[in-house]
Scaffold this active site. Sequence first.
Site, PDB file in Angstrom:
ATOM      1  CB  VAL A 162      25.016   1.375  88.938  1.00 47.26           C
ATOM      2  CG1 VAL A 162      24.619   1.786  87.573  1.00 47.26           C
ATOM      3  CG2 VAL A 162      26.903   1.202  88.704  1.00 47.26           C
ATOM      4  CB  ALA A 186      27.724   4.573  96.470  1.00 48.30           C
ATOM      5  CB  ALA A 187      31.947   0.728  98.427  1.00 45.86           C
ATOM      6  CG  LEU A 244      38.675   2.843 100.338  1.00 44.44           C
ATOM      7  CD1 LEU A 244      39.495   2.483  99.344  1.00 44.44           C
ATOM      8  CD2 LEU A 244      39.141   3.550 100.730  1.00 44.44           C
ATOM      9  CD  GLN A 258      29.840   8.320  93.740  1.00 40.01           C
ATOM     10  OE1 GLN A 258      29.998   7.991  94.572  1.00 40.01           O
ATOM     11  NE2 GLN A 258      29.168   9.158  92.943  1.00 40.01           N
ATOM     12  CB  VAL A 259      30.734   1.610  89.684  1.00 38.35           C
ATOM     13  CG1 VAL A 259      30.685   1.446  88.571  1.00 38.35           C
ATOM     14  CG2 VAL A 259      31.802   1.263  90.263  1.00 38.35           C
ATOM     15  CG  ASP A 279      37.381  -7.428  99.978  1.00 39.19           C
ATOM     16  OD1 ASP A 279      35.920  -8.483 100.295  1.00 39.19           O
ATOM     17  OD2 ASP A 279      36.453  -6.117  99.501  1.00 39.19           O
TER      18      ASP A 279
END
Length: 230
Positions: free
Chosen positions: A61, A63-64, A66, A68-69, A220
């Site tokens: 759902v 993706a960054a 480091l 992803q979720v 952050d």
Amino acid sequence: IKAGQMMSVRPDVLPQATLDELTKLQDSVVPFDTKVAVEQIERELGGPLGQFFTSISEEPVAAASLAQVYLATLNDGNNTKVAVKVQRPSVLGTVSKDLYVLRRAAEVFQGLVERFAPQQRTNYVALLNEWAIGFYTELDFTNEARNQQRLRDILLQKQIKGIVVPRVYEELCTRRILVSEWMEGKKLSEAQPEEIARVTPIAQEAFLTQLFEAGFFHADPHPGNILLLN
């Protein structure tokens, strides 16, 4: 990617068209294959996926840089929805190589500064070293889980209203996997101006309480990390 994320919240520096593109780096980086993610989950938790989850989304759902979720359902008999954060494979090596290159560049830059601008007192090598420590710490999701739970406890203890920090399922967290309560909502960056105006005082109180009373704060808080809950 990290540099782009940092600049994506700087309208005082960059034009809006550029900010719109950089915002994609907050949670829309190219994902890695879900099959690899499932293998990583099973390896980290020490068993087949079905032992821990009854379902998991076919695609991430978010993706960054480091990790992803995925949206998953716990195998707890209650169909509890959770967010499963999976670290990118080989990210430790990638980060290490990037930091090595940046460290060498900082050494060269430091030499130029000391030669041509001795009045400049910043130690860029030491600055990079400190940044690197933070980067490696960020790769340990057990540390992130502890921080998340601590922040949740602080806001509950201080009776801060209108803010929810997702609960962490510590028994399912490892250095490379983080499982926490699923939250239904939309990114703050997708909210209407009047919605943002309504929640800004709540967010300000929560942040100032963290900063001045608790001495422990979310460092952050970009729009990709904040949801306006349904």
